[in-house]
Scaffold this active site. Structure first.
Site, short mmCIF file in Angstrom:
data_model
loop_
_atom_site.label_atom_id
_atom_site.label_comp_id
_atom_site.label_asym_id
_atom_site.label_seq_id
_atom_site.Cartn_x
_atom_site.Cartn_y
_atom_site.Cartn_z
N ASN A 48 0.83 -1.22 0.00
CA ASN A 48 0.00 0.00 0.00
C ASN A 48 0.86 1.27 0.00
O ASN A 48 0.36 2.35 0.26
CB ASN A 48 -0.91 0.01 1.22
CG ASN A 48 -1.84 -1.18 1.24
OD1 ASN A 48 -2.48 -1.48 0.25
ND2 ASN A 48 -1.90 -1.87 2.37
N HIS A 134 -13.93 -1.52 6.26
CA HIS A 134 -12.78 -2.27 6.77
C HIS A 134 -13.08 -2.95 8.11
O HIS A 134 -13.83 -2.41 8.93
CB HIS A 134 -11.62 -1.29 6.96
CG HIS A 134 -10.28 -1.92 7.17
ND1 HIS A 134 -9.71 -2.05 8.42
CD2 HIS A 134 -9.39 -2.45 6.30
CE1 HIS A 134 -8.53 -2.62 8.30
NE2 HIS A 134 -8.31 -2.86 7.02
N GLU A 176 -15.60 4.60 3.78
CA GLU A 176 -14.19 4.78 3.41
C GLU A 176 -14.14 5.66 2.17
O GLU A 176 -14.94 5.49 1.26
CB GLU A 176 -13.55 3.43 3.08
CG GLU A 176 -13.40 2.54 4.28
CD GLU A 176 -12.79 1.18 3.91
OE1 GLU A 176 -11.94 1.10 3.02
OE2 GLU A 176 -13.20 0.19 4.54
N SER A 180 -10.79 -0.34 0.42
CA SER A 180 -9.47 -0.97 0.47
C SER A 180 -9.33 -2.16 -0.47
O SER A 180 -8.24 -2.44 -0.94
CB SER A 180 -9.14 -1.39 1.90
OG SER A 180 -10.09 -2.32 2.36
N ASP A 205 -13.05 7.07 6.70
CA ASP A 205 -11.73 6.45 6.84
C ASP A 205 -10.98 6.69 5.53
O ASP A 205 -11.36 6.17 4.48
CB ASP A 205 -11.90 4.95 7.13
CG ASP A 205 -10.57 4.25 7.36
OD1 ASP A 205 -9.53 4.74 6.88
OD2 ASP A 205 -10.56 3.19 8.02
N HIS A 208 -6.85 4.84 2.30
CA HIS A 208 -6.35 4.68 0.93
C HIS A 208 -6.57 5.92 0.08
O HIS A 208 -6.35 5.89 -1.13
CB HIS A 208 -7.01 3.47 0.26
CG HIS A 208 -6.77 2.20 1.02
ND1 HIS A 208 -5.66 1.41 0.83
CD2 HIS A 208 -7.48 1.62 2.01
CE1 HIS A 208 -5.72 0.38 1.65
NE2 HIS A 208 -6.81 0.48 2.38
N LYS A 240 0.40 3.72 4.86
CA LYS A 240 0.14 3.45 3.44
C LYS A 240 0.88 4.49 2.59
O LYS A 240 2.09 4.42 2.50
CB LYS A 240 -1.36 3.35 3.23
CG LYS A 240 -1.82 2.00 3.83
CD LYS A 240 -3.28 1.78 4.00
CE LYS A 240 -3.47 0.40 4.65
NZ LYS A 240 -4.71 0.27 5.38
C1 PLP Z 1 -5.13 -0.45 6.57
C2 PLP Z 1 -6.43 0.10 7.01
C3 PLP Z 1 -6.65 0.45 8.34
C4 PLP Z 1 -5.67 0.12 9.42
O1 PLP Z 1 -4.59 0.97 9.41
P1 PLP Z 1 -3.22 0.49 10.09
O2 PLP Z 1 -2.47 1.75 10.31
O3 PLP Z 1 -2.59 -0.43 9.12
O4 PLP Z 1 -3.58 -0.19 11.36
C5 PLP Z 1 -7.84 1.05 8.66
N1 PLP Z 1 -8.78 1.29 7.73
C6 PLP Z 1 -8.60 0.95 6.45
C7 PLP Z 1 -9.68 1.25 5.47
C8 PLP Z 1 -7.43 0.34 6.05
O5 PLP Z 1 -7.28 -0.05 4.79
#
Ligand code: PLP
Length: 383
Positions: A48, A134, A176, A180, A205, A208, A240
């Site tokens: 990522n 997620h 989101e 993801s 969220d 990405h 990411k």
């Molecule tokens: C990867 C991810 C997370 C978690 O983040 P980390 O910092 O890896 O714990 C949370 N939400 C989404 C949508 C993700 O893809």
């Protein structure tokens, strides 16, 4: 008891659902190349690290400078002496980049999502989550004790049907910015309109989306050109596109101050090492100014999609490209065929994706070249 686990593992294995880590060591250079345990060179489409910042020397240098003096681990929770200058500078820089009043750093995105809902909601509140949200959002929502309902993926009509029902307590819409596993976008302007119409709060969220969407990488709000203030909270991970580690929540001053009082995954975690915050601080201007990298990503995506014409790939505008294979066995076989051709792109299976939608999740990075995409397409011919 041992027998029980052995049997459960054997069952998973028979279903093609056993998961195992694999040790991959980065090969020198900026391309996402790794050596496997046998020393074979693999071109990765699994990371990522969308902008290729994880290998940027500026991050390494900032981290080294920071831990050359003082301590490596922070040794304590942020509120009990674990906070350093680097954390404060990073939080301020993130807030100013996004144009929000305040940012709170968390240990990871998973921890942020685990803590946010419990802190903000009460048992009478209703959380409406996109079906493809997620796992960390689902876990956080469940843990909060608020009422949880899922709406069909990006289905505004379904969401509106749920919002229309009479309720006590507050309503929260959770989605989101970029999904993801499918790589598609949430329709933010429409979600905001629904939130306004039904007096709901919207939490996004942006794991990405930050660094990927928007001219200066500010994610969904910049991409859709909407009013960011109408969003209650944005959650971002630093693991990411930032090429680092950790996470943050961005909002106005009061909600952030409240999270600092009540988010248990914040209160009871050890602060990130200051050197990580220093590396992220070095990543931020690179991410903000990465227009050329974001444009290059679009060219890579267009080349990949042209090459995949006629195959069952998901129509995504982002570096996340899903090639649906259906069964777990088919996805595992495809990943193995790629692997034999020197490409690392593991099969993604349930529960990460819905049953029957096992896939290759092809993740593009600005550190890939067009030739890398050609190599991938060539390897995919055998799938
Ligand atoms: C990867 C991810 C997370 C978690 O983040 P980390 O910092 O890896 O714990 C949370 N939400 C989404 C949508 C993700 O893809």
């Amino acid at each position: 008891m041992e027998d029980g686990w052995a049997q459960a593992l054997a069952e998973r294995s028979a279903l093609g659902l056993l998961r195992q880590t694999e040790v991959l060591q980065p090969a020198p250079g900026m391309r996402p190349l790794y050596h496997d345990a046998a020393g074979r060179l693999l071109l990765s489409f699994a990371s990522n690290d969308y902008l290729g910042l994880a290998r940027h020397p500026a991050l390494r240098e900032a981290a080294q400078q920071s831990f050359a003096v003082g301590e490596f681990g922070s040794g304590a929770a942020p509120l009990l002496g674990g906070e350093r200058r680097q954390h404060a500078e990073l939080a301020a820089a993130l807030a100013s980049w996004l144009g929000v009043e305040a940012v709170l750093l968390f240990g990871s995105g998973y921890l942020a999502n685990l803590g946010v809902f419990g802190a903000l909601t009460s048992a009478q509140d209703h959380l409406f989550l996109d079906r493809l949200a997620h796992a960390s959002l689902i876990d956080g929502a469940r843990l909060s004790g608020a009422r949880l309902q899922r709406f069909r993926h990006n289905d505004l009509e379904h969401l509106e049907t749920l919002l229309r029902k009479p309720r006590s307590g507050r309503a929260w819409i959770v989605s989101e910015g970029v999904f993801s596993m499918d790589g598609d976008l949430a329709p933010l302007p429409e979600l905001l309109a629904l939130a306004q119409r039904y007096d709901a709060a919207l939490i996004l969220d942006e794991a990405h989306a930050f660094g990927v969407l928007g001219r200066e990488g500010r994610g969904s709000v910049e991409h859709w050109q909407c009013d960011g203030d109408a969003l209650i909270l944005r959650i971002g991970t630093l693991g990411k596109a930032f090429g680092s580690y950790g996470a943050f929540v961005a909002s106005s001053a009061f909600p952030i101050c409240w999270l600092q009082q009540a988010a248990r995954s914040y209160l009871f975690h050890t602060a990130l090492p200051a050197s990580l915050a220093a590396a992220t601080l070095a990543a931020l201007p690179l991410l903000q100014q990465a227009q050329d990298r974001r444009e290059h990503l679009q060219r890579l995506r267009q080349r990949l999609q042209a090459g995949l014409h006629g195959r069952p790939f998901l129509p995504s505008q982002t570096p996340i490209q899903g090639l649906i294979l259906g069964s777990n066995a088919a996805a595992l076989a495809a990943a193995a065929a790629l692997r034999a051709a020197g490409i690392y792109c593991p099969a993604v299976r349930p529960p990460t994706v819905p049953q029957g939608q096992a896939r290759l999740r092809i993740s593009l990075s600005a550190a890939h070249s067009i030739e890398d995409i050609e190599q991938l397409l060539h390897a995919l011919e055998r799938v």
